[in-house]
Design a protein around this motif. Structure first.
Motif, PDB file in Angstrom:
ATOM      1  N   VAL A   9       0.850  -1.189   0.000  1.00 54.18           N
ATOM      2  CA  VAL A   9       0.000   0.000   0.000  1.00 54.18           C
ATOM      3  C   VAL A   9       0.891   1.247   0.000  1.00 54.18           C
ATOM      4  N   MET A  10       0.694   2.092  -1.018  1.00 55.30           N
ATOM      5  CA  MET A  10       1.478   3.319  -1.155  1.00 55.30           C
ATOM      6  C   MET A  10       0.708   4.550  -0.663  1.00 55.30           C
ATOM      7  N   VAL A  22      -3.636   3.066  -3.467  1.00 55.13           N
ATOM      8  CA  VAL A  22      -2.721   2.879  -4.590  1.00 55.13           C
ATOM      9  C   VAL A  22      -1.750   1.815  -4.096  1.00 55.13           C
ATOM     10  N   VAL A  23      -1.653   0.694  -4.848  1.00 58.49           N
ATOM     11  CA  VAL A  23      -0.858  -0.450  -4.409  1.00 58.49           C
ATOM     12  C   VAL A  23       0.192  -0.782  -5.461  1.00 58.49           C
ATOM     13  N   ALA A  41      -2.879  -0.234   6.542  1.00 56.80           N
ATOM     14  CA  ALA A  41      -2.198   1.055   6.571  1.00 56.80           C
ATOM     15  C   ALA A  41      -1.159   1.163   5.457  1.00 56.80           C
ATOM     16  N   VAL A  42      -0.776   2.390   5.162  1.00 57.81           N
ATOM     17  CA  VAL A  42       0.282   2.646   4.190  1.00 57.81           C
ATOM     18  C   VAL A  42       1.539   1.909   4.644  1.00 57.81           C
ATOM     19  N   GLY A  43       2.196   1.245   3.685  1.00 58.84           N
ATOM     20  CA  GLY A  43       3.414   0.498   3.974  1.00 58.84           C
ATOM     21  C   GLY A  43       3.178  -0.979   4.228  1.00 58.84           C
ATOM     22  N   GLU A  44       1.930  -1.358   4.503  1.00 57.84           N
ATOM     23  CA  GLU A  44       1.619  -2.768   4.731  1.00 57.84           C
ATOM     24  C   GLU A  44       1.363  -3.472   3.406  1.00 57.84           C
ATOM     25  N   TYR A  45       1.437  -4.795   3.448  1.00 60.01           N
ATOM     26  CA  TYR A  45       1.196  -5.635   2.281  1.00 60.01           C
ATOM     27  C   TYR A  45      -0.122  -6.374   2.427  1.00 60.01           C
ATOM     28  N   ALA A  46      -0.751  -6.622   1.288  1.00 62.99           N
ATOM     29  CA  ALA A  46      -2.000  -7.384   1.278  1.00 62.99           C
ATOM     30  C   ALA A  46      -2.042  -8.251   0.030  1.00 62.99           C
ATOM     31  N   ILE A  47      -2.773  -9.342   0.140  1.00 66.85           N
ATOM     32  CA  ILE A  47      -3.080 -10.171  -1.028  1.00 66.85           C
ATOM     33  C   ILE A  47      -4.257  -9.508  -1.727  1.00 66.85           C
ATOM     34  N   LEU A  57      -0.605  -9.422   4.689  1.00 64.87           N
ATOM     35  CA  LEU A  57       0.504 -10.350   4.488  1.00 64.87           C
ATOM     36  C   LEU A  57       1.777  -9.708   5.021  1.00 64.87           C
ATOM     37  N   ASP A  58       2.646 -10.503   5.655  1.00 69.18           N
ATOM     38  CA  ASP A  58       3.896  -9.951   6.151  1.00 69.18           C
ATOM     39  C   ASP A  58       4.827  -9.647   4.977  1.00 69.18           C
TER      40      ASP A  58
END
Length: 96
Positions: A9-10, A22-23, A41-47, A57-58
């Motif tokens: 997540v940007m 925006v990813v 949150a911004v900076g986190e990853y997701a599937i 996702l880590d």
């Protein structure tokens, strides 16, 4: 083929009452709906699957998966230009 692809997540914003982000998918940037993960949150990853973030996702798992997808050419296959993919090697439409 439709894959569930990890992305980072940007930016996050609300658009027309919907939480959107925006990813970045390893260099390919797309808009994604965050309604299923409202606390992402911004900076986190997701599937992400078909434009929806489905599961957090880590970072290590996300980067490992993105590297594997890139190595297999699946990022371009998933996010590439469908018109370009339909064109033959000389840039004209393929006929099957």
């Amino acid at each position: 083929m439709c894959l569930a692809v990890p992305g980072r997540v940007m930016e996050i914003a609300e658009r027309d009452g919907t939480r959107m982000a925006v990813v970045d998918f390893g260099g390919v940037v797309k808009d994604v709906c965050l309604e299923y993960l409202p606390d992402l949150a911004v900076g986190e990853y997701a599937i992400v699957h078909v434009g929806f973030a489905l599961q957090r996702l880590d970072e290590e798992s996300a980067l490992r998966t993105l590297d594997l997808f890139a190595e297999l050419g699946l990022i371009q296959e998933e996010f590439g230009d469908p018109w370009e993919a339909a064109a033959g090697p000389d840039g004209t439409e393929e006929r099957t």
